[in-house]
Design a protein around this motif. Structure first.
Motif, PDB file in Angstrom:
ATOM      1  N   ILE A 161       4.088   2.178   2.318  1.00 51.29           N
ATOM      2  CA  ILE A 161       5.000   3.210   1.843  1.00 51.29           C
ATOM      3  C   ILE A 161       4.270   4.549   1.944  1.00 51.29           C
ATOM      4  N   LEU A 162       4.863   5.463   2.701  1.00 48.67           N
ATOM      5  CA  LEU A 162       4.333   6.814   2.826  1.00 48.67           C
ATOM      6  C   LEU A 162       5.100   7.705   1.863  1.00 48.67           C
ATOM      7  N   VAL A 163       4.382   8.590   1.204  1.00 52.06           N
ATOM      8  CA  VAL A 163       4.999   9.475   0.220  1.00 52.06           C
ATOM      9  C   VAL A 163       4.718  10.914   0.622  1.00 52.06           C
ATOM     10  N   GLU A 164       5.779  11.684   0.729  1.00 55.76           N
ATOM     11  CA  GLU A 164       5.632  13.110   1.019  1.00 55.76           C
ATOM     12  C   GLU A 164       5.853  13.870  -0.279  1.00 55.76           C
ATOM     13  N   GLY A 165       4.819  14.585  -0.688  1.00 53.49           N
ATOM     14  CA  GLY A 165       4.909  15.346  -1.924  1.00 53.49           C
ATOM     15  C   GLY A 165       4.341  14.571  -3.099  1.00 53.49           C
ATOM     16  N   PHE A 166       4.873  14.817  -4.281  1.00 53.68           N
ATOM     17  CA  PHE A 166       4.376  14.222  -5.527  1.00 53.68           C
ATOM     18  C   PHE A 166       2.880  14.479  -5.686  1.00 53.68           C
ATOM     19  N   PRO A 170       0.829  -1.211   0.000  1.00 56.49           N
ATOM     20  CA  PRO A 170       0.000   0.000   0.000  1.00 56.49           C
ATOM     21  C   PRO A 170       0.862   1.259   0.000  1.00 56.49           C
ATOM     22  N   VAL A 171       0.449   2.224  -0.809  1.00 49.59           N
ATOM     23  CA  VAL A 171       1.142   3.504  -0.908  1.00 49.59           C
ATOM     24  C   VAL A 171       0.124   4.602  -0.608  1.00 49.59           C
ATOM     25  N   ILE A 172       0.478   5.492   0.306  1.00 48.90           N
ATOM     26  CA  ILE A 172      -0.391   6.630   0.629  1.00 48.90           C
ATOM     27  C   ILE A 172       0.461   7.889   0.647  1.00 48.90           C
ATOM     28  N   GLY A 173      -0.027   8.896  -0.028  1.00 51.18           N
ATOM     29  CA  GLY A 173       0.690  10.151  -0.099  1.00 51.18           C
ATOM     30  C   GLY A 173       0.135  11.181   0.859  1.00 51.18           C
ATOM     31  N   PHE A 174       0.962  12.139   1.198  1.00 51.16           N
ATOM     32  CA  PHE A 174       0.582  13.296   1.995  1.00 51.16           C
ATOM     33  C   PHE A 174       0.932  14.507   1.144  1.00 51.16           C
ATOM     34  N   ALA A 175      -0.108  15.152   0.616  1.00 50.27           N
ATOM     35  CA  ALA A 175       0.076  16.210  -0.368  1.00 50.27           C
ATOM     36  C   ALA A 175      -0.378  17.540   0.196  1.00 50.27           C
ATOM     37  N   ALA A 176       0.416  18.566  -0.058  1.00 53.31           N
ATOM     38  CA  ALA A 176       0.094  19.920   0.380  1.00 53.31           C
ATOM     39  C   ALA A 176       1.135  20.857  -0.185  1.00 53.31           C
ATOM     40  N   PHE A 177       0.848  22.127  -0.082  1.00 52.84           N
ATOM     41  CA  PHE A 177       1.821  23.121  -0.472  1.00 52.84           C
ATOM     42  C   PHE A 177       2.946  23.158   0.556  1.00 52.84           C
ATOM     43  N   SER A 178       4.113  23.582   0.138  1.00 54.60           N
ATOM     44  CA  SER A 178       5.272  23.668   1.014  1.00 54.60           C
ATOM     45  C   SER A 178       4.952  24.522   2.241  1.00 54.60           C
ATOM     46  N   ASP A 201       1.146  15.973  -7.761  1.00 57.10           N
ATOM     47  CA  ASP A 201       0.568  15.908  -9.101  1.00 57.10           C
ATOM     48  C   ASP A 201       0.508  14.491  -9.665  1.00 57.10           C
ATOM     49  N   GLU A 202       1.038  13.509  -8.942  1.00 56.57           N
ATOM     50  CA  GLU A 202       1.010  12.111  -9.396  1.00 56.57           C
ATOM     51  C   GLU A 202      -0.341  11.466  -9.043  1.00 56.57           C
ATOM     52  N   ALA A 203      -0.713  10.450  -9.816  1.00 56.01           N
ATOM     53  CA  ALA A 203      -1.999   9.774  -9.632  1.00 56.01           C
ATOM     54  C   ALA A 203      -1.846   8.570  -8.707  1.00 56.01           C
ATOM     55  N   PHE A 204      -2.092   8.780  -7.416  1.00 59.03           N
ATOM     56  CA  PHE A 204      -2.117   7.710  -6.412  1.00 59.03           C
ATOM     57  C   PHE A 204      -2.863   8.240  -5.195  1.00 59.03           C
ATOM     58  N   ALA A 205      -3.249   7.361  -4.297  1.00 61.00           N
ATOM     59  CA  ALA A 205      -4.045   7.756  -3.132  1.00 61.00           C
ATOM     60  C   ALA A 205      -3.271   8.715  -2.233  1.00 61.00           C
ATOM     61  N   LYS A 206      -3.918   9.844  -1.895  1.00 59.72           N
ATOM     62  CA  LYS A 206      -3.265  10.868  -1.089  1.00 59.72           C
ATOM     63  C   LYS A 206      -4.229  11.420  -0.049  1.00 59.72           C
ATOM     64  N   ILE A 207      -3.654  11.832   1.064  1.00 56.67           N
ATOM     65  CA  ILE A 207      -4.363  12.630   2.049  1.00 56.67           C
ATOM     66  C   ILE A 207      -3.862  14.054   1.863  1.00 56.67           C
ATOM     67  N   GLU A 208      -4.777  14.974   1.651  1.00 54.96           N
ATOM     68  CA  GLU A 208      -4.377  16.368   1.534  1.00 54.96           C
ATOM     69  C   GLU A 208      -4.277  16.981   2.923  1.00 54.96           C
ATOM     70  N   LEU A 209      -3.218  17.746   3.151  1.00 53.49           N
ATOM     71  CA  LEU A 209      -3.094  18.545   4.360  1.00 53.49           C
ATOM     72  C   LEU A 209      -3.466  19.965   3.967  1.00 53.49           C
TER      73      LEU A 209
END
Length: 172
Positions: A105-110, A8-16, A112-120
């Motif tokens: 796998i946790l992903v910080e950033g990316f 499982p891959v989960i992203g954490f997406a937000a502006f800097s 604009d990529e197409a995968f599951a993300k939690i927006e901050l």
């Protein structure tokens, strides 16, 4: 689509400046406490160094090594100098992880990529939310009322345990 994803891959997406790293530093120990083996991929928008001038690995890389692997009994690190200065590709980076030794796998950033993300989302940042225009966002973690209605789960950005519970329920 992340074709090189085995776990499982989960992203954490937000502006800097929104607090992605701060939140991940809280989430990772909570996941580890549940016996979950965590890998992290972090996107950097700038050049970075993982070793310091004066260290052998740094000096060898500066001497012209395009790949520098340093290893000990405790850890190893590979630094690759990229000749083409194209943006990092998350799918390619997933290939580099030993996914057999991970559970998530946790992903910080990316963002604009197409995968599951939690927006901050923090209104104080003065930036628009990502969730209205990104179908890959599966939840929003915030410390305020959202500017637009959403059907997505809304999590407390200051409650790392709540976010960990959501991640475990959703992806594992």
């Amino acid at each position: 689509m992340l074709k090189n994803r085995q776990k499982p891959v989960i992203g954490f997406a937000a502006f800097s400046g929104t607090g992605k790293t701060t939140l991940l530093k809280q989430i990772i120990p909570l996941l580890r406490g549940k016996g979950i083996r965590v890998g992290v991929i972090k996107h950097a928008h700038h050049s970075f160094e993982i070793d310091k001038p004066g260290k052998d690995s740094y000096e060898l890389r500066m001497a012209g090594a395009s790949q520098m692997l340093i290893a000990s009994a405790q850890r190893e690190a590979l630094v690759v100098e990229k000749e083409n200065r194209c943006e990092a590709d998350l799918n390619r980076l997933l290939e580099k992880l030993d996914q057999d030794s991970l559970d998530i796998i946790l992903v910080e950033g990316f963002k604009d990529e197409a995968f599951a993300k939690i927006e901050l989302y923090r209104a104080a940042m003065g930036k628009p939310p990502l969730y209205p225009g990104d179908a890959n966002i599966i939840a929003v973690a915030t410390d305020c009322e959202l500017p637009q209605a959403t059907h997505l789960p809304v999590l407390n950005i200051n409650a790392a345990d709540q976010i960990v519970d959501f991640v475990c329920r959703s992806l594992m």
